[in-house]
Each structure stands twice: as C-alpha cells, then as structure tokens.
Design a protein around this motif. Sequence first.
Motif, short mmCIF file in Angstrom:
data_model
loop_
_atom_site.label_atom_id
_atom_site.label_comp_id
_atom_site.label_asym_id
_atom_site.label_seq_id
_atom_site.Cartn_x
_atom_site.Cartn_y
_atom_site.Cartn_z
N VAL A 60 0.94 -1.31 0.00
CA VAL A 60 -0.03 -0.15 -0.08
C VAL A 60 0.84 1.51 -0.03
CG1 VAL A 60 -1.80 -1.34 1.20
CG2 VAL A 60 -0.31 -0.08 2.25
N LYS A 61 1.92 1.11 0.17
CA LYS A 61 3.05 2.19 0.34
C LYS A 61 3.38 2.71 -1.04
CE LYS A 61 5.43 0.81 4.34
NZ LYS A 61 6.45 0.13 5.04
N VAL A 71 -11.30 -3.48 2.70
CA VAL A 71 -11.28 -2.55 4.00
C VAL A 71 -9.96 -2.68 4.64
CG1 VAL A 71 -12.43 -2.37 6.24
CG2 VAL A 71 -13.73 -2.41 4.35
N LEU A 72 -9.48 -3.81 4.77
CA LEU A 72 -8.02 -4.10 5.18
C LEU A 72 -7.05 -3.47 4.69
CD1 LEU A 72 -6.34 -5.67 7.36
CD2 LEU A 72 -6.04 -7.51 5.46
N ILE A 73 -7.16 -3.59 3.34
CA ILE A 73 -6.10 -2.72 2.54
C ILE A 73 -6.05 -1.26 2.60
CG2 ILE A 73 -5.35 -2.26 0.08
CD1 ILE A 73 -6.17 -5.15 -0.61
N ALA A 101 -3.29 3.75 7.96
CA ALA A 101 -2.67 3.80 9.30
C ALA A 101 -1.55 2.94 9.12
CB ALA A 101 -3.46 3.25 10.51
N PRO A 102 -0.31 2.81 10.09
CA PRO A 102 0.75 1.86 10.17
C PRO A 102 0.37 0.58 10.61
CG PRO A 102 0.94 3.67 11.97
CD PRO A 102 -0.24 3.93 10.98
N ALA A 103 0.96 -0.55 10.45
CA ALA A 103 0.65 -1.69 10.84
C ALA A 103 0.68 -1.85 12.45
CB ALA A 103 1.64 -2.86 10.25
#
Length: 130
Positions: free
Chosen positions: A17-18, A70-72, A78-80
């Motif tokens: 996602v980055k 939604v998880l992606i 937000a960071p992990a």
Amino acid sequence: MLVVLNALHQIVTSHMVKTEDSGTTHFYTGLMGLILSSVLLPWAWSPPENLLLWALLILLGVFGSVGHYVLIRAFHLAPASRLTPFMYAQIAFATLGGWIVFGHTPDRWTVAGIGLIALCGMLGASLRRR
C-alpha cells in the motif's frame, strides 16, 4: 501453515500500500487467490446442491472481498502497529462466533495457543516502546 500464509499476506499488503493504489492491490491479490485456489478445484470441487448454498457462497465472496478491501484501506491510512490490536481481536471474535454458531467451545490447547499469541503480541509491543 495457514497462520504463516496469513501473516505473510498481512506483511506484503502493508508494504504494497506504500507504492500501489488500494484498488490495484485488491484486484491483484484477489486474482492471485483465485488462480492459486483454482488449481485444486478439479480434485475438490462439488457444485452446491441448491440455490441457498449458491447464495451463501456468493455472499461469502462479497463479504470477503469487501473485508479485504477495507483491510487494504486500513493499511493505507494507518501503520501496521496501529492495526495489530484489531488483528488480535479477530481471535476473540472467531472463538465467539465458533461458540455461538457451531457450539464449539475451545479446548485447553486452543486457549493456550490464544494466550501464547496474545503474550507474544504484548511482548513485541513492549519491546518496540523501549
């Protein structure tokens, strides 16, 4: 094995996602899941017997896809480290769901495993704060 694959999926998704768009990540991870799971279909697939089972199968796909997207998005926003407590909450909700829906109560090994996972999570969080 499934736990390892799920952990790898979470790690890869949090890194993708980055640099990638959420929609692109969702599409390609879904495509890979489709391809990899379809390899075994000729030996394991038996079509659902009635329309209710087809409808439930379709709902499972829709809810799974929405949950994955939604998880992606969560990893995108937000960071992990902020999302990890919610991942641990999955264990509690899965256990509760198994009890309510299937009447399955966790045995001592399940409780010990859940405790070990929670303990490792808390130790990891405390080590990061130092």
